[in-house]
Scaffold this active site. Structure first.
Site: not given
Length: 613
Positions: A2, A51, A79-80, A103, A384
């Site tokens: 977000c 988001l 975030g996550e 979360d 990556g």
């Protein structure tokens, strides 16, 4: 994922500033296209653009925790948190009740249970603000390695403006709008100095830090840093531990309620993530892994190897796709895409100031276009970043002449391409000395092992510098360009558990087979074809279409002809006059120089910024 924004001010009633808070929040709409809202009390205002990734129906923000009709705390969060399920179970055992599966609610409840120290329990990428209504304090928190951005500007009287990006703060009338000498040094040097931003008095919150703001002022504290300690595992155990960590990390990071993919270049890092994601998705029954790669029209036909691009990506990408059974999408970009005016403007607005070390201009544009194509089919992508910095994948780790004290490793190997157009400015600001000072400051805080010296110490120093400074430029670039399209990019190699473990593995383990990144290669050797395991390091593809250079040179000529461009005071007046007399003189400048000038000019204009150097 977000975008967040907010304002704490003990000198005014923010309930009268609803329009201003909404304006700040609206600047984050691209980061959060699915929903938006604000929460305002007398001295605190939080804004959020969402988001939706986890719990699409729940998880709306700002999220408020109440008890007996009284607000305890409010949260705006980006975030996550990948271990939120374990934390949720623990909190339920402690008596907490949850209304959502998100979360976000876990973060809020964890704060209520454990206070500010709860951040040490989080595994993830995040930047958030918690307003504690009981103590009238704001808590600003950023993840350990700086995956998610967070900027702030302190106000007189103990207040603060903050946002995921500077544009959120700049939407407020109280925002600083001056780019001074230190800000220009940051742009030209690419050093990511802690506590410094391109705009005066508007720094990033340093990764791994918490900023508390209350009536009595503010305090900055650190909750995480890399530490040095003896590595007790032997080589086989180290290899198996790296593999176990990677499997756990990828399994956690493919959790999503929306479509997910990997970004695949055919290199060791992205191929590793694609292979592990393919296995994890087969195990959880969610089907094939989806992958995306980027290329340029005619690139393979006209490919000529050089130092940074010894091999083209496409053949290796297809080999990995066939090997792991991925559902692959190959994005081919043409020059018309690269020079589209609306795209170039969108890239500048997404990035704010240019990130020189990461390669401004064509690289940013192609990455933006790749993200746009991905967003049409996926909302989350694994990438990556950080593998080279962590496992020793750059030449600077392996050549002693690149690590002399007091120098930035890459300045010995690369001409940044700015001597003609920005040379006088660089000399005036003494950018080389600034770079050297920042390098010394960075490594002065490096943790050491007793008795460590020589190449071992130099390797650790290089690793520390790249993880804490250089990597942050790459993370910034990926975050800004992806989130401008509502795409969440996850970076498994940035997991702090992996970073802590590999940082302390001995140098001889990281090069035990005589090659770079030995540990990573050994940990995944059964997952990938031999050609991928031993492919030489190859950089992100860059368009070799000369029509792009012609276009940007023409745009540069028009900018100079106008005579009032904000960037003009930063440019070499001799070069400016040469190009004004003869536009073909712009052809003598590097692509980086011209792109840099165009980008800075657009940025200064868009936000009405003043120069003071």
């Amino acid at each position: 994922m977000c975008g967040i924004a907010g304002w704490v001010d003990f000198t005014r009633d923010l309930r009268q500033e609803v329009a201003a808070v909404k304006a700040m929040t609206d600047t984050m709409a691209l980061r959060g296209p699915d929903a938006g809202d604000v929460w305002i009390t007398e001295h605190a205002a939080l804004g959020h653009r969402r988001l939706s990734i986890i719990d699409l129906e729940g998880g709306r923000q700002p999220m408020v925790a109440e008890e007996n009709g009284q607000v305890l705390a409010s949260l705006t969060y980006s975030g996550e948190v990948y271990n939120f399920q374990e934390l949720r179970e623990e909190l339920v055992g402690l008596g907490h009740r949850f209304r959502t599966r998100s979360d976000t609610e876990v973060v809020l409840r964890a704060y209520l249970q454990w206070g500010a120290d709860f951040v040490e329990r989080l595994n993830g990428m995040y930047a958030f603000a918690i307003w504690d209504a009981r103590s009238e304090e704001l808590l600003l928190v950023r993840d350990r390695v700086g995956i998610k951005p967070l900027y702030y500007q302190q106000l007189p009287g103990g207040g603060v403006l903050f946002g995921s990006e500077p544009k959120a703060i700049l939407a407020n009338r109280l925002a600083s709008r001056t780019v001074d000498a230190d800000g220009l040094r940051e742009i030209l040097a690419g050093t990511k100095a802690q506590g410094v931003g391109a705009i005066r008095d508007m720094p990033e919150l340093t990764p791994g830090y918490v900023l508390k703001v209350g009536r009595g002022g503010s305090t900055l504290s650190r909750y995480w840093k890399l530490e040095a300690h003896e590595h007790e595992d032997d080589l086989p155990t180290t290899i198996s531990t790296v593999r176990e960590l990677l499997e756990d990390i990828v399994t956690r990071q493919i959790v999503s309620d929306v479509p997910l993919c990997t970004m695949l270049s055919g290199g060791l890092d992205s191929s590793t993530l694609t292979a592990l994601a393919a296995i994890a998705k087969r195990q959880d029954g969610s089907g094939k892994v989806r992958s995306f790669a980027v290329d340029f029209a005619g690139y393979l036909d006209n490919f000529e190897p050089d130092l940074t691009h010894p091999t083209p990506d496409s053949p290796y990408v297809h080999e990995v796709v066939e090997h792991v059974g991925a559902d692959h999408n190959h994005i081919v970009l043409g020059n018309d895409d690269m020079i589209e005016a609306s795209v170039r403007r969108a890239v500048v607005r997404a990035m704010d100031w240019p990130v020189l070390i990461a390669g401004p201009g064509s690289m940013d544009i192609s990455l933006y276009l790749l993200f746009r194509a991905i967003r049409g089919q996926s909302t989350v992508a694994l990438t990556g970043e950080s593998a080279d910095e962590l496992f020793g994948g750059y030449p600077w780790f392996h050549h002693p002449e690149y690590g002399r004290p007091g120098t930035l490793p890459w300045t010995l190997a690369h001409n940044l391409g700015l001597p003609a157009l920005f040379g006088p400015l660089s000399a005036h600001l003494d950018v080389p000395s600034y770079q050297a000072d920042q390098y010394r400051q960075a490594v002065s805080g490096m943790p050491n092992l007793p008795g460590e010296s020589g190449r071992d110490k130099q390797f650790r120093e290089c690793t520390y510098f790249f993880l804490t400074r250089f990597m942050r430029t790459l993370l910034d670039r990926k975050d800004r360009l992806s989130m401008a399209l509502g795409l969440e990019v996850r970076v498994p190699f940035c997991d702090h558990r992996l970073q802590e473990y590999v940082f302390n593995a001995p140098r001889e383990f990281k090069t035990f087979d005589g090659q770079w990144k030995s540990l990573l290669r050994a940990a995944v050797k059964d997952l990938l074809p031999e050609s991928i395991l031993h492919r030489p390091k190859t950089g992100y593809p860059i368009s070799n279409d000369t029509a792009y250079d012609t276009y940007v040179q023409e745009q540069f000529g028009k900018l100079l002809a106008a005579g009032d461009a904000p960037v003009l005071p930063l440019l070499n007046p001799t070069v400016v006059e040469d190009v004004r007399r003869d536009q073909t003189a712009a052809g003598k400048l590097t692509r980086i120089e011209v792109d840099m000038a165009l980008h800075i000019n657009e940025w200064l204009s868009a936000y009405d910024l003043a120069l003071d150097f």
